[in-house]
Design a protein around this motif. Structure first.
Motif, PDB file in Angstrom:
ATOM      1  N   TRP A  35       0.812  -1.222   0.000  1.00 36.78           N
ATOM      2  CA  TRP A  35       0.000   0.000   0.000  1.00 36.78           C
ATOM      3  C   TRP A  35       0.846   1.273   0.000  1.00 36.78           C
ATOM      4  N   GLN A  36       2.083   1.167   0.415  1.00 40.39           N
ATOM      5  CA  GLN A  36       2.944   2.351   0.338  1.00 40.39           C
ATOM      6  C   GLN A  36       3.111   2.781  -1.117  1.00 40.39           C
ATOM      7  N   THR A  37       3.257   1.813  -2.005  1.00 39.75           N
ATOM      8  CA  THR A  37       3.331   2.121  -3.433  1.00 39.75           C
ATOM      9  C   THR A  37       1.995   2.655  -3.934  1.00 39.75           C
ATOM     10  N   TRP A  38       0.899   2.103  -3.432  1.00 38.96           N
ATOM     11  CA  TRP A  38      -0.422   2.601  -3.835  1.00 38.96           C
ATOM     12  C   TRP A  38      -0.563   4.082  -3.487  1.00 38.96           C
ATOM     13  N   VAL A  39      -0.107   4.444  -2.304  1.00 36.08           N
ATOM     14  CA  VAL A  39      -0.176   5.848  -1.885  1.00 36.08           C
ATOM     15  C   VAL A  39       0.726   6.708  -2.754  1.00 36.08           C
ATOM     16  N   ASN A  40       1.948   6.242  -2.981  1.00 37.42           N
ATOM     17  CA  ASN A  40       2.902   7.013  -3.783  1.00 37.42           C
ATOM     18  C   ASN A  40       2.416   7.236  -5.209  1.00 37.42           C
ATOM     19  N   ARG A  41       1.654   6.281  -5.721  1.00 43.02           N
ATOM     20  CA  ARG A  41       1.125   6.401  -7.084  1.00 43.02           C
ATOM     21  C   ARG A  41      -0.226   7.109  -7.146  1.00 43.02           C
ATOM     22  N   GLY A  42      -0.685   7.589  -6.007  1.00 48.27           N
ATOM     23  CA  GLY A  42      -1.927   8.349  -5.973  1.00 48.27           C
ATOM     24  C   GLY A  42      -3.175   7.520  -6.103  1.00 48.27           C
ATOM     25  N   LEU A  43      -3.095   6.224  -5.766  1.00 44.58           N
ATOM     26  CA  LEU A  43      -4.239   5.326  -5.924  1.00 44.58           C
ATOM     27  C   LEU A  43      -5.090   5.234  -4.668  1.00 44.58           C
ATOM     28  N   VAL A  44      -4.599   5.783  -3.561  1.00 45.16           N
ATOM     29  CA  VAL A  44      -5.330   5.819  -2.298  1.00 45.16           C
ATOM     30  C   VAL A  44      -5.344   7.266  -1.813  1.00 45.16           C
ATOM     31  N   GLU A  45      -6.543   7.748  -1.459  1.00 44.06           N
ATOM     32  CA  GLU A  45      -6.682   9.157  -1.084  1.00 44.06           C
ATOM     33  C   GLU A  45      -6.903   9.380   0.408  1.00 44.06           C
ATOM     34  N   GLU A  46      -7.162   8.316   1.115  1.00 40.98           N
ATOM     35  CA  GLU A  46      -7.311   8.392   2.570  1.00 40.98           C
ATOM     36  C   GLU A  46      -7.011   7.004   3.112  1.00 40.98           C
ATOM     37  N   LEU A  47      -6.258   6.926   4.200  1.00 41.39           N
ATOM     38  CA  LEU A  47      -5.813   5.635   4.721  1.00 41.39           C
ATOM     39  C   LEU A  47      -6.081   5.554   6.211  1.00 41.39           C
ATOM     40  N   ILE A  48      -6.631   4.410   6.631  1.00 44.64           N
ATOM     41  CA  ILE A  48      -6.856   4.129   8.052  1.00 44.64           C
ATOM     42  C   ILE A  48      -6.098   2.851   8.375  1.00 44.64           C
ATOM     43  N   CYS A  49      -4.981   2.980   9.041  1.00 50.79           N
ATOM     44  CA  CYS A  49      -4.154   1.802   9.332  1.00 50.79           C
ATOM     45  C   CYS A  49      -4.659   1.098  10.585  1.00 50.79           C
ATOM     46  N   GLN A  50      -4.927  -0.190  10.460  1.00 51.91           N
ATOM     47  CA  GLN A  50      -5.391  -0.979  11.597  1.00 51.91           C
ATOM     48  C   GLN A  50      -4.245  -1.209  12.580  1.00 51.91           C
ATOM     49  N   ILE A  51      -4.362  -0.637  13.755  1.00 48.50           N
ATOM     50  CA  ILE A  51      -3.374  -0.892  14.810  1.00 48.50           C
ATOM     51  C   ILE A  51      -4.136  -1.393  16.021  1.00 48.50           C
ATOM     52  N   TYR A  52      -4.411  -2.687  16.009  1.00 46.49           N
ATOM     53  CA  TYR A  52      -5.208  -3.298  17.068  1.00 46.49           C
ATOM     54  C   TYR A  52      -4.264  -3.917  18.090  1.00 46.49           C
ATOM     55  N   ARG A  53      -3.849  -3.113  19.037  1.00 50.15           N
ATOM     56  CA  ARG A  53      -2.889  -3.514  20.062  1.00 50.15           C
ATOM     57  C   ARG A  53      -3.435  -3.150  21.430  1.00 50.15           C
ATOM     58  N   ASN A  54      -3.122  -3.960  22.419  1.00 54.62           N
ATOM     59  CA  ASN A  54      -3.538  -3.656  23.785  1.00 54.62           C
ATOM     60  C   ASN A  54      -2.479  -2.886  24.563  1.00 54.62           C
ATOM     61  N   ASP A  55      -1.215  -3.186  24.314  1.00 51.53           N
ATOM     62  CA  ASP A  55      -0.175  -2.563  25.128  1.00 51.53           C
ATOM     63  C   ASP A  55       0.363  -1.292  24.481  1.00 51.53           C
ATOM     64  N   ARG A  56       0.746  -0.373  25.327  1.00 51.06           N
ATOM     65  CA  ARG A  56       1.188   0.954  24.900  1.00 51.06           C
ATOM     66  C   ARG A  56       2.422   0.888  23.999  1.00 51.06           C
ATOM     67  N   LYS A  57       3.391   0.077  24.370  1.00 54.91           N
ATOM     68  CA  LYS A  57       4.655   0.039  23.647  1.00 54.91           C
ATOM     69  C   LYS A  57       4.478  -0.353  22.188  1.00 54.91           C
ATOM     70  N   SER A  58       3.761  -1.442  21.946  1.00 55.88           N
ATOM     71  CA  SER A  58       3.596  -1.911  20.572  1.00 55.88           C
ATOM     72  C   SER A  58       2.688  -0.981  19.777  1.00 55.88           C
ATOM     73  N   PHE A  59       1.688  -0.391  20.431  1.00 55.31           N
ATOM     74  CA  PHE A  59       0.790   0.539  19.741  1.00 55.31           C
ATOM     75  C   PHE A  59       1.566   1.755  19.254  1.00 55.31           C
ATOM     76  N   ILE A  60       2.340   2.346  20.131  1.00 50.04           N
ATOM     77  CA  ILE A  60       3.102   3.551  19.753  1.00 50.04           C
ATOM     78  C   ILE A  60       4.188   3.210  18.750  1.00 50.04           C
ATOM     79  N   ALA A  61       4.776   2.025  18.873  1.00 50.92           N
ATOM     80  CA  ALA A  61       5.807   1.614  17.912  1.00 50.92           C
ATOM     81  C   ALA A  61       5.234   1.577  16.498  1.00 50.92           C
ATOM     82  N   GLU A  62       4.011   1.101  16.348  1.00 50.30           N
ATOM     83  CA  GLU A  62       3.384   1.066  15.025  1.00 50.30           C
ATOM     84  C   GLU A  62       3.105   2.479  14.507  1.00 50.30           C
ATOM     85  N   LEU A  63       2.727   3.385  15.396  1.00 53.37           N
ATOM     86  CA  LEU A  63       2.467   4.770  14.984  1.00 53.37           C
ATOM     87  C   LEU A  63       3.716   5.435  14.407  1.00 53.37           C
ATOM     88  N   GLN A  64       4.869   4.936  14.795  1.00 50.80           N
ATOM     89  CA  GLN A  64       6.126   5.557  14.381  1.00 50.80           C
ATOM     90  C   GLN A  64       6.747   4.913  13.147  1.00 50.80           C
TER      91      GLN A  64
END
Length: 406
Positions: free
Chosen positions: A296-325
């Motif tokens: 999907w990174q290529t999809w975004v770079n090629r302008g094929l996706v105009e809005e993205l909602i990344c699923q980050i379904y995590r319970n613990d703070r460390k892994s959740f924030i790690a994905e955000l980064q």
């Protein structure tokens, strides 16, 4: 002579009124403005009854609008069936919508009702093709089109699908497993079927966009069916695909094929309705590419996706924030609005209001475009740790203040 003139005048007035009424009937609902902060929720038919009653839909949308949500993602394609009357589906499967809607004698157009009520309440309505290329093995779609299926190297076709949260973290969701098979996303007839459904929705309804998720791909251990092998051989001097599903070149070849189809989808949507958004709710990039061939990174770079909602379904703070980064998200948000999908609970994995609030704040602190919650029933329904009223009060306070400045 004067009588003739009077008749002509009356005819002209009548014609003018008819034209005015005609324009009044076909003019689309006023466009919903782009939200300053995405506040969305997915409406599914899995472990949820919201879509099965007219009053349920109206009640849900009214509550969401009152609590300052601004986007809903109603399912329109799930388990081999549509959740709207579809001529495309009827031609392919023999059924124009989900059988449960017919059993309950719900003859109204569920999607039309959602669009009407959603826009009336000021919410964006973005239909969600939840199951993508996956379907139940005993569905009418599969029984009629066995040649559309793909397979693993050992020729097996059945897979055990998990709810979306499980794809990213098996420890945080309920054990509700669903056996399924995968339509071959490289097969031209499969592609045309998906395109026809997407175009049908965009053409027939005044929607603000369409959304695809992690099912709009293919598990990377699939792709060894006869059609795909022959296609690969045709492009590689007769060589067979690598035995290792994770072979770098084999991953790239299939991912590129999927990217090419995504381009067809984007162009088809824009040809019908240029202002209709093409949106995506994938897993994080590294996992999405290796596990489901979604680059999907290529999809975004090629302008094929105009809005993205990344699923980050995590319970613990460390892994959740790690994905955000993650780098892919940081790069994407420089090009398009990027929100974060947050798990609000499931049947056997309730999520506390405290955790939900914390995760929303972590998303806000890092300047993302907003959040969407999986799923409606777990916002303040019967499966929540707190009372429904306490949950509603929590979401009310969560969205009462404007989005903080970056």
């Amino acid at each position: 002579m004067s009588k003739r003139i009077d008749k002509w005048i009356i005819c002209l007035i009548g014609l003018g009124i008819a034209i005015a009424l005609n324009f009044a009937q076909v003019s689309p609902i006023q466009a919903i403005p782009k939200p300053t902060e995405l506040r969305g929720v997915w409406l599914t038919n899995v472990a949820s009854g919201v879509l099965y009653t007219p009053w349920g839909i109206n009640r849900a949308i009214s509550q969401l609008a009152k609590l300052k949500f601004n986007t809903i993602y109603p399912v329109v394609w799930n388990r081999g069936n549509t959740f709207y009357p579809s001529l495309v589906a009827k031609k392919v499967t023999g059924r124009d919508r989900d059988l449960s809607l017919q059993v309950l004698k719900l003859n109204q157009d569920v999607l039309a009702q959602i669009v009407k009520q959603g826009h009336r309440q000021g919410l964006r309505v973005i239909p969600w093709f939840e199951y993508g290329f996956m379907a139940p093995p005993n569905s009418a779609l599969v029984k009629r089109h066995l040649d559309w299926l793909t397979a693993r190297r050992n020729a097996s076709k059945i897979t055990v699908d998990v709810n979306q949260p499980k794809a990213t973290n098996p420890k945080v969701v309920d054990p509700m497993l669903t056996k399924g098979v995968w339509l071959n996303p490289f097969h031209p007839e499969v592609q045309q079927f998906m395109l026809n459904m997407i175009v049908e929705v965009v053409t027939k309804y005044d929607v603000d966009g369409v959304q695809f998720d992690d099912h709009f791909g293919l598990p990377s251990d699939f792709g060894y069916d006869d059609f795909t092998v022959a296609l690969y051989q045709q492009e590689h001097q007769g060589k067979n695909p690598p035995n290792n599903p994770q072979d770098a070149q084999w991953l790239r070849w299939r991912a590129d094929k999927l990217t090419n189809f995504m381009e067809r989808v984007y162009k088809a949507v824009k040809a019908v309705k240029p202002e209709c958004l093409v949106t995506l709710s994938p897993n994080p990039q590294d996992y999405a590419y290796r596990a489901t061939l979604q680059d999907w990174q290529t999809w975004v770079n090629r302008g094929l996706v105009e809005e993205l909602i990344c699923q980050i379904y995590r319970n613990d703070r460390k892994s959740f924030i790690a994905e955000l980064q993650q780098t892919a998200l940081q790069t994407a948000r420089k090009k398009i609005p990027v929100g974060i999908g947050i798990l609000t609970g499931s049947v056997t994995n309730p999520v506390t209001l405290k955790q939900i609030k914390q995760q929303v704040q972590w998303v806000r602190d890092r300047g993302y475009s907003g959040v969407s919650f999986f799923y409606w029933e777990s916002l303040w329904g019967y499966i929540t740790p707190e009372s429904p009223q306490e949950r509603r009060n929590g979401f009310s306070s969560l969205f009462s203040a404007p989005k903080p400045k970056k």
